[in-house]
Scaffold this active site. Structure first.
Site, PDB file in Angstrom:
ATOM      1  N   GLU A   1       0.832  -1.206   0.000  1.00 39.56           N
ATOM      2  CA  GLU A   1       0.000   0.000   0.000  1.00 39.56           C
ATOM      3  C   GLU A   1       0.869   1.261   0.000  1.00 39.56           C
ATOM      4  OE1 GLU A   1      -2.890  -0.649   3.188  1.00 39.56           O
ATOM      5  OE2 GLU A   1      -4.082  -1.857   1.812  1.00 39.56           O
TER       6      GLU A   1
ATOM      7  N   ASP B   1      -8.885  -8.789   4.205  1.00 40.84           N
ATOM      8  CA  ASP B   1      -8.618  -7.594   5.011  1.00 40.84           C
ATOM      9  C   ASP B   1      -9.787  -7.302   5.941  1.00 40.84           C
ATOM     10  OD1 ASP B   1      -7.727  -5.249   6.037  1.00 40.84           O
ATOM     11  OD2 ASP B   1      -7.889  -4.083   4.195  1.00 40.84           O
TER      12      ASP B   1
ATOM     13  N   GLU C   1     -13.812  -1.146  11.173  1.00 39.88           N
ATOM     14  CA  GLU C   1     -13.646  -0.567   9.833  1.00 39.88           C
ATOM     15  C   GLU C   1     -14.697  -1.077   8.840  1.00 39.88           C
ATOM     16  OE1 GLU C   1      -9.791  -1.213   8.113  1.00 39.88           O
ATOM     17  OE2 GLU C   1     -10.391  -0.365   6.193  1.00 39.88           O
TER      18      GLU C   1
HETATM   19  C1  GCU Z   1      -6.674  -1.780   5.585  1.00 36.48           C
HETATM   20  C2  GCU Z   1      -7.098  -0.424   6.039  1.00 36.48           C
HETATM   21  C3  GCU Z   1      -5.962   0.551   6.056  1.00 36.48           C
HETATM   22  C4  GCU Z   1      -4.782  -0.034   6.819  1.00 36.48           C
HETATM   23  C5  GCU Z   1      -4.415  -1.377   6.262  1.00 36.48           C
HETATM   24  C6  GCU Z   1      -3.364  -2.082   7.083  1.00 36.48           C
HETATM   25  O1  GCU Z   1      -6.401  -1.773   4.236  1.00 36.48           O
HETATM   26  O2  GCU Z   1      -8.118   0.051   5.213  1.00 36.48           O
HETATM   27  O3  GCU Z   1      -6.412   1.728   6.651  1.00 36.48           O
HETATM   28  O4  GCU Z   1      -3.694   0.805   6.744  1.00 36.48           O
HETATM   29  O5  GCU Z   1      -5.541  -2.215   6.283  1.00 36.48           O
HETATM   30  O6  GCU Z   1      -3.742  -2.931   7.877  1.00 36.48           O
HETATM   31  O7  GCU Z   1      -2.189  -1.809   6.939  1.00 36.48           O
END
Ligand code: GCU
Length: 662
Positions: free
Chosen positions: A277, A356, A384
């Site tokens: 990410e 997730d 979430e």
């Molecule tokens: C999910 C979440 C993010 C978070 C990520 C993680 O994708 O939406 O906000 O940073 O998990 O666990 O690193």
């Protein structure tokens, strides 16, 4: 063994003195048969004595303590008990002895005794003995130094504001008490996505500030840890590279650890998110995950620190037309070949599911698969994808299923806890809101996390009933109705949010409310691939092959749509809408029904909650009522949007002829 029930001896009246921020440590007026003295051996930590003193007063009133009393509560250390364990047993003379293996053990023993008493269980003849199954029980905060919280639904950060460490000491003490009372022994105070100013938390200037938080938590046996950016040497001190094989980067981390431990001698370690990410990491530098993790582990090792190395790594720049990539496969594919290469103070932190934190997922096949590497199970307490602490959602019910999920050789995940999986982390659901969690009933999720981290074999029912008693007292009506409403809430939410393991039909980015194709053509790799004929992903050997990552017996069960747990059907199989479920209904009719039922169930919850009005403290009643109304709106929106989507997609009407268009 549980102490004998002597409920009639206790008349607990919660409500009059109820304060939301006391959470499950509420004061309750309770008649106690005789006063007590408090005695303790010299090695017992002062905080255990304080908590015992205050806690007994909270439950029984000021008069419980009397120095002249014949009977006593005595606190002592007993090194023969298992690490962090305790025993609370009656001493045969109208008093009770609380023994702890060590300082933490006595603190846990005191809280356990108070819990027993506040739950109305008498301690005559008591013998409660326990030690934690999982050695490291850690809370992960996703707080940023600007005071905001990623995926936070209960106000701003308890720890940070305006770019720096900033907190109300009394509030942090209260928080530390709550966490210690459920057995938490470590805390990461900042977000895994370490950006901007957050990177500076390990700077020379900020470490002493962070140390002030560590000082408070330490008193309660909780060690502080930090999330760090893998490229900190470059970002903080302009080193040319963060390469884990580069001598300069290696000695930078060594010096950094020396600096941190000077201020925080019991620093627990680093939590690290890399190569995922939009984060850099060893992979981006041509190195392995093990090389990256070991560099940090070796810097921490002389001080007893740990690296929690997250396995949430996948390609988030996918082409949706390319069905050869399957996101849930990524962590196992990356980490399994590196089993045995990680140092002993590295814990691979694996989310419970391979996707997730969806409402329904199978367990990650990586859990228990790394035979020569330590692992940490990551759960998400903050809601979430599970309702933003607006919708009621019992995570205890979900985690009970996670722990019961098969892990091969006839074992469940709970059988691996404490053994192959030596740590458990929960992403915090708290903030500066008066009641900590936004939704008062979401306190039950934090409570359950701690209790299940201590003992993953506890039932969701037991911990939820316990939370209700500790929070709202022993009112019969509440004790009978509320745990059931909370426990059922996970299924209710699932009905309108994610039947049959679909997942991901949420609004993009913030993840609340329905958007059937919100993620469908994006790069995140989270597809359900609904067409007019079929839906779901074939993850069997004939499809993406994801099932092959599980042990043979589990793979066999998942492979066949007839033996695959029905709640996970569309996670593993692509099926026509006419596919017949065990109920005899078609898959499509089930989706329609579930969405109608979801709304009816929320209406029933509201009705039930209203009936409890006179039995619940006013503040809690009002705030939960408001949220239940919001949940009803949400459930209706899900029903209308999702059912309309499938009706338009398939052209097949609801056989019960209910109104489908909004
Ligand atoms: C999910 C979440 C993010 C978070 C990520 C993680 O994708 O939406 O906000 O940073 O998990 O666990 O690193």
């Amino acid at each position: 063994m549980r102490p004998r029930q002597r409920r009639e001896a206790f008349i607990i009246e919660c409500g009059a003195n109820y304060k939301e921020h006391f959470a499950w440590l509420q004061p309750c007026g309770n008649a106690f048969p005789h006063p007590l003295r408090l005695v303790s051996s010299a090695d017992v930590p002062a905080i255990a004595i304080d908590e015992c003193w205050e806690g007994m007063k909270r439950i029984f009133g000021e008069n419980i303590w009397n120095n002249e009393a014949a009977s006593a509560i005595s606190l002592e250390i007993d090194g023969s008990l298992s690490r962090e364990g305790y025993r609370a047993a009656s001493d045969g003379a109208g008093g009770i002895r609380v023994s702890g293996a060590d300082a933490s053990g006595v603190i846990y023993g005191v809280f356990a005794l108070l819990r027993e008493l506040a739950c109305g269980r008498c301690f005559y003849g008591a013998n409660v003995e326990s030690s934690p199954k999982v050695p490291l029980r850690i809370i992960n905060h996703w707080d940023r130094t600007d005071g905001t919280i990623e995926r936070g639904y209960a106000g701003d950060s308890l720890f940070f504001k305006d770019g720096g460490v900033s907190f109300d000491v009394a509030r942090i003490v209260e928080y530390a008490r709550l966490l210690a009372s459920i057995g938490i022994n470590a805390i990461v105070v900042n977000n895994v996505n370490v950006n901007g100013n957050d990177i500076r938390l390990i700077s020379k200037e900020m470490i002493p500030e962070v140390a002030k938080l560590a000082d408070i938590f330490r008193v309660y046996g909780i060690r502080l840890a930090l999330s760090v950016h893998f490229e900190s040497p470059v970002m903080l001190d302009c080193l040319p590279s963060a390469d884990p094989l580069d001598e300069n980067a290696i000695s930078w981390w060594k010096r950094k650890c020396e600096e941190i431990y000077r201020f925080i001698p019991d620093f627990a370690g680093f939590l690290v998110k890399v190569d995922s990410e939009f984060r850099g990491g060893p992979q981006a530098l041509g190195r392995s995950q093990a090389e990256g993790a070991n560099m940090l582990a070796r810097a921490l090792q002389p001080f007893g620190g740990i690296v929690w190395w997250r396995c949430f790594i996948y390609n988030n720049l996918q082409d949706w037309r390319d069905s050869s990539i399957d996101r849930p496969k990524a962590p196992y594919e990356l980490f399994k070949p590196q089993d045995g290469l990680f140092d002993s103070n590295v814990m691979l932190q694996v989310k419970n599911g391979p996707s997730d934190f969806q409402v329904r997922e199978p367990n990650s096949p990586l859990l228990g698969a790394m035979k020569h590497t330590k692992e940490c199970l990551e759960l998400q307490i903050t809601q979430e994808y599970t309702g933003h602490q607006i919708d009621l959602y019992s995570l205890a019910s979900q985690w009970e299923e996670v722990f019961a999920f098969p892990s091969g050789s006839g074992r469940a995940l709970s059988d691996l806890m404490g053994d192959e999986i030596a740590s458990i982390a929960g992403v915090a659901n708290v903030g500066l809101d008066d009641n900590w969690t936004g939704h008062t009933l979401a306190q039950a999720n934090l409570y359950a996390f701690g209790r299940l981290a201590w003992n993953p074999r506890l039932s969701a029912k037991d911990v939820t009933e316990e939370w209700v008693k500790l929070t709202f007292g022993l009112d019969k009506k509440v004790n009978e109705a509320l745990p059931d409403m909370i426990l059922r809430s996970r299924k209710v939410y699932e009905k309108y949010n994610s039947p049959l393991g679909l997942g991901w039909m949420v609004n993009v980015a913030h993840h609340y409310g329905p958007s059937p194709e919100g993620y469908e053509f994006t790069k995140w790799g989270t597809y359900h691939r609904a067409s007019c004929k079929a839906i779901g992903i074939d993850r069997t050997a004939k499809g993406t092959g994801f099932t092959r990552q599980y042990s043979a017996e589990i793979a066999r069960m998942l492979e066949d749509a007839r033996t695959c747990p029905e709640e996970l059907l569309l996670y593993f199989h692509r099926l026509p809408y006419s596919f017949e479920l065990k109920s005899g209904e078609t898959l499509l009719q089930h989706i329609y029904d579930a969405h109608f039922e979801g709304v009816e169930d929320v209406e029933a919850m509201i009705e039930l909650w209203r009936r409890l009005e006179k039995h619940i403290p006013k503040t809690a009643f009002a705030s939960v009522s408001k949220r239940l109304e919001m949940q009803l709106e949400n459930a209706k929106e899900w029903r209308d949007v999702i059912n309309t989507y499938f009706f338009r997609m398939t052209g097949i009407p609801d056989k019960r002829r209910r109104k489908i268009y909004p």
